[in-house]
Design a protein around this motif. Structure first.
Motif, PDB file in Angstrom:
ATOM      1  N   VAL A  58      55.765  31.872  41.882  1.00 34.83           N
ATOM      2  CA  VAL A  58      57.099  31.449  41.263  1.00 34.83           C
ATOM      3  C   VAL A  58      58.208  32.219  42.218  1.00 34.83           C
ATOM      4  CG1 VAL A  58      56.342  30.817  39.042  1.00 34.83           C
ATOM      5  CG2 VAL A  58      56.796  33.268  39.372  1.00 34.83           C
ATOM      6  N   GLU A  59      59.346  31.564  42.283  1.00 31.02           N
ATOM      7  CA  GLU A  59      60.241  32.552  43.063  1.00 31.02           C
ATOM      8  C   GLU A  59      60.760  33.529  42.099  1.00 31.02           C
ATOM      9  OE1 GLU A  59      63.723  30.569  44.848  1.00 31.02           O
ATOM     10  OE2 GLU A  59      62.350  28.981  45.708  1.00 31.02           O
ATOM     11  N   ASN A  60      61.187  33.242  41.034  1.00 26.94           N
ATOM     12  CA  ASN A  60      61.586  34.431  39.942  1.00 26.94           C
ATOM     13  C   ASN A  60      60.455  35.179  39.642  1.00 26.94           C
ATOM     14  OD1 ASN A  60      63.072  35.853  37.976  1.00 26.94           O
ATOM     15  ND2 ASN A  60      63.654  34.255  36.844  1.00 26.94           N
ATOM     16  N   VAL A  61      60.643  36.468  39.929  1.00 31.86           N
ATOM     17  CA  VAL A  61      59.422  37.401  39.612  1.00 31.86           C
ATOM     18  C   VAL A  61      59.046  37.318  38.248  1.00 31.86           C
ATOM     19  CG1 VAL A  61      58.918  39.973  39.661  1.00 31.86           C
ATOM     20  CG2 VAL A  61      59.638  38.807  41.654  1.00 31.86           C
ATOM     21  N   GLN A  62      60.103  37.552  37.321  1.00 36.12           N
ATOM     22  CA  GLN A  62      59.952  37.661  35.880  1.00 36.12           C
ATOM     23  C   GLN A  62      59.244  36.515  35.243  1.00 36.12           C
ATOM     24  OE1 GLN A  62      62.899  38.289  37.378  1.00 36.12           O
ATOM     25  NE2 GLN A  62      64.100  39.776  36.172  1.00 36.12           N
ATOM     26  N   GLU A  63      59.265  35.369  35.802  1.00 35.04           N
ATOM     27  CA  GLU A  63      58.259  34.276  35.302  1.00 35.04           C
ATOM     28  C   GLU A  63      56.696  34.392  35.692  1.00 35.04           C
ATOM     29  OE1 GLU A  63      60.296  30.851  36.861  1.00 35.04           O
ATOM     30  OE2 GLU A  63      62.152  31.237  35.837  1.00 35.04           O
ATOM     31  N   HIS A  64      56.420  35.308  36.583  1.00 38.78           N
ATOM     32  CA  HIS A  64      55.089  35.622  36.744  1.00 38.78           C
ATOM     33  C   HIS A  64      54.256  35.827  35.532  1.00 38.78           C
ATOM     34  CE1 HIS A  64      51.307  36.241  39.172  1.00 38.78           C
ATOM     35  NE2 HIS A  64      51.208  37.373  38.790  1.00 38.78           N
ATOM     36  N   HIS A  65      53.036  35.376  35.242  1.00 40.55           N
ATOM     37  CA  HIS A  65      52.127  35.634  34.040  1.00 40.55           C
ATOM     38  C   HIS A  65      50.954  36.464  34.952  1.00 40.55           C
ATOM     39  CE1 HIS A  65      50.201  36.141  30.319  1.00 40.55           C
ATOM     40  NE2 HIS A  65      49.207  35.131  30.704  1.00 40.55           N
ATOM     41  N   MET A  66      50.442  37.638  34.224  1.00 41.20           N
ATOM     42  CA  MET A  66      49.487  38.231  34.810  1.00 41.20           C
ATOM     43  C   MET A  66      48.251  37.775  33.988  1.00 41.20           C
ATOM     44  SD  MET A  66      50.259  40.863  37.150  1.00 41.20           S
ATOM     45  CE  MET A  66      49.105  42.119  37.216  1.00 41.20           C
ATOM     46  N   HIS A  67      46.726  37.682  34.575  1.00 38.78           N
ATOM     47  CA  HIS A  67      45.734  37.472  33.837  1.00 38.78           C
ATOM     48  C   HIS A  67      45.300  38.740  33.002  1.00 38.78           C
ATOM     49  CE1 HIS A  67      44.179  33.524  35.263  1.00 38.78           C
ATOM     50  NE2 HIS A  67      45.421  33.652  36.034  1.00 38.78           N
ATOM     51  N   SER A  68      44.885  38.592  31.989  1.00 39.53           N
ATOM     52  CA  SER A  68      44.481  39.887  31.314  1.00 39.53           C
ATOM     53  C   SER A  68      43.160  40.415  31.723  1.00 39.53           C
ATOM     54  CB  SER A  68      44.108  39.516  29.622  1.00 39.53           C
ATOM     55  OG  SER A  68      43.078  38.394  29.490  1.00 39.53           O
ATOM     56  N   GLU A  69      43.188  41.919  31.604  1.00 43.19           N
ATOM     57  CA  GLU A  69      42.041  42.536  32.184  1.00 43.19           C
ATOM     58  C   GLU A  69      41.432  43.360  30.972  1.00 43.19           C
ATOM     59  OE1 GLU A  69      42.729  42.832  36.919  1.00 43.19           O
ATOM     60  OE2 GLU A  69      44.136  43.826  35.528  1.00 43.19           O
TER      61      GLU A  69
END
Length: 341
Positions: free
Chosen positions: A216-227
């Motif tokens: 995504v262009e907007n960093v805040q919209e990125h979702h990390m996978h859980s670990e």
């Protein structure tokens, strides 16, 4: 905040393809996060940067030989499976190539049937849940059939699988190594402890989510996978005692950092706990627990580059990376290291 704000130019020949013979002989850049001042040394000199009383926090996860090559039983077509996350005893979330033909019900065979897997479900982003069947102990079969899951930018075969493993690796579960720890030898760790530095361990099983590109262009919209992570009581107490006494907590790697920040309260004290974290650290984040970070040089536009930028400031980090390119540092998993203090 745009993803392109975290871009930099990297000549391909600076991507380290092989580990150095001596782990601790890699180069070390020291970055002052307040001033942006840069110094150059070798990694074994990290002992001179550490002070008696520092608490050095390592991630004791162990990389499993998670890459399996097999066939589809029905057609004999070749297939590659990368184990990402154990869901239940014999069910794993996996990445399958080619994925489109791995529909639910597809039976896969590895090692002439020593290990079999049935695709049971398609999950987000095209990953598959696979239920494995076998006789014996899964870890022993995996050790026999599996290969180390090296990142795609490493094209050379790994001669010694232990070189993609820290010397303190203990608990099986990672699909990638916590690479900042690869620079430590047992001898160096003994010397560091003899200096009065306390060693604390946490566990975070590194999934590929950490390395997934930000789409995504907007960093805040990125979702990390859980670990999955775990901090044991005695290790939490070491970290908390250091915090109470005003001693530095230094994270070895972004995985240890994310574990500590996931478990910390507003005062920076960590709880002994286990669970899943999808914490995403980017500029604007206020660090609660760590005071300094030992880390490698990360991919352009990656969440890991965003994390170090949150700690040291984007301008300081990108200037340091520009200096690293100019000085011909080695980049990524088998590359050189940085100490942000």
């Amino acid at each position: 905040m745009n993803v392109k704000d975290f871009d930099y130019e990297l000549p391909e020949e600076l991507i380290a393809q092989d580990p150095l013979e001596d782990r601790s002989s890699s180069r070390l850049m020291i970055l002052d996060r307040e001033t942006g001042e840069i110094r150059h040394t070798v990694f074994k000199s990290i002992i001179d940067e550490l002070q008696a009383g520092d608490c050095l926090v390592i991630n004791n996860t162990k990389v499993i030989p998670a890459r399996l090559f097999g066939i589809k039983e029905e057609t004999g077509a070749s297939i590659e499976v990368l184990l990402l996350k154990r869901k239940e005893d014999n069910i794993w979330e996996t990445l399958v190539r080619p994925g489109k033909k791995a529909k639910p019900g597809t039976v896969l065979s590895f090692g002439d049937g020593l290990l079999k897997g049935t695709v049971v479900e398609v999950v987000e982003e095209g990953n598959r849940l696979i239920q494995f069947s076998y006789e014996g102990i899964f870890e022993e079969i995996l050790d026999r059939l599996g290969q180390m899951p090296l990142p795609p930018y490493i094209t050379h075969p790994l001669k010694d699988k232990n070189r993609y493993q820290t010397v303190y690796a203990k608990y099986d579960g990672s699909a990638a190594a916590p690479t900042a720890g690869l620079h430590f030898t047992r001898e160096l760790l003994e010397q560091i402890q003899a200096k009065g530095v306390e060693l604390a361990s946490v566990t975070l099983h590194v999934g590929l989510g950490t390395f997934r590109p930000v789409k995504v262009e907007n960093v805040q919209e990125h979702h990390m996978h859980s670990e999955f992570f775990r901090i044991e009581e005695k290790e939490a107490e070491k970290i908390n005692r250091a915090k109470r006494e005003g001693r530095r907590v230094i994270s070895v790697g972004t995985t240890s950092c994310r574990t500590l920040e996931s478990a910390a309260d507003e005062q920076g004290f960590v709880a002994a706990k286990s669970g899943w974290t999808d914490i995403f650290i980017y500029p604007g984040y206020r660090f609660k627990c760590i005071d300094a970070l030992i880390t490698n040089f990360h991919l352009p536009q990656s969440t890991l580059l965003m994390l170090v930028s949150a700690l040291a400031g984007r301008e300081h980090v990108l200037a340091a990376y520009e200096e690293a390119v100019k000085e011909r540092y080695r980049f990524f998993s088998f590359g050189d290291a940085m100490f942000i203090e």
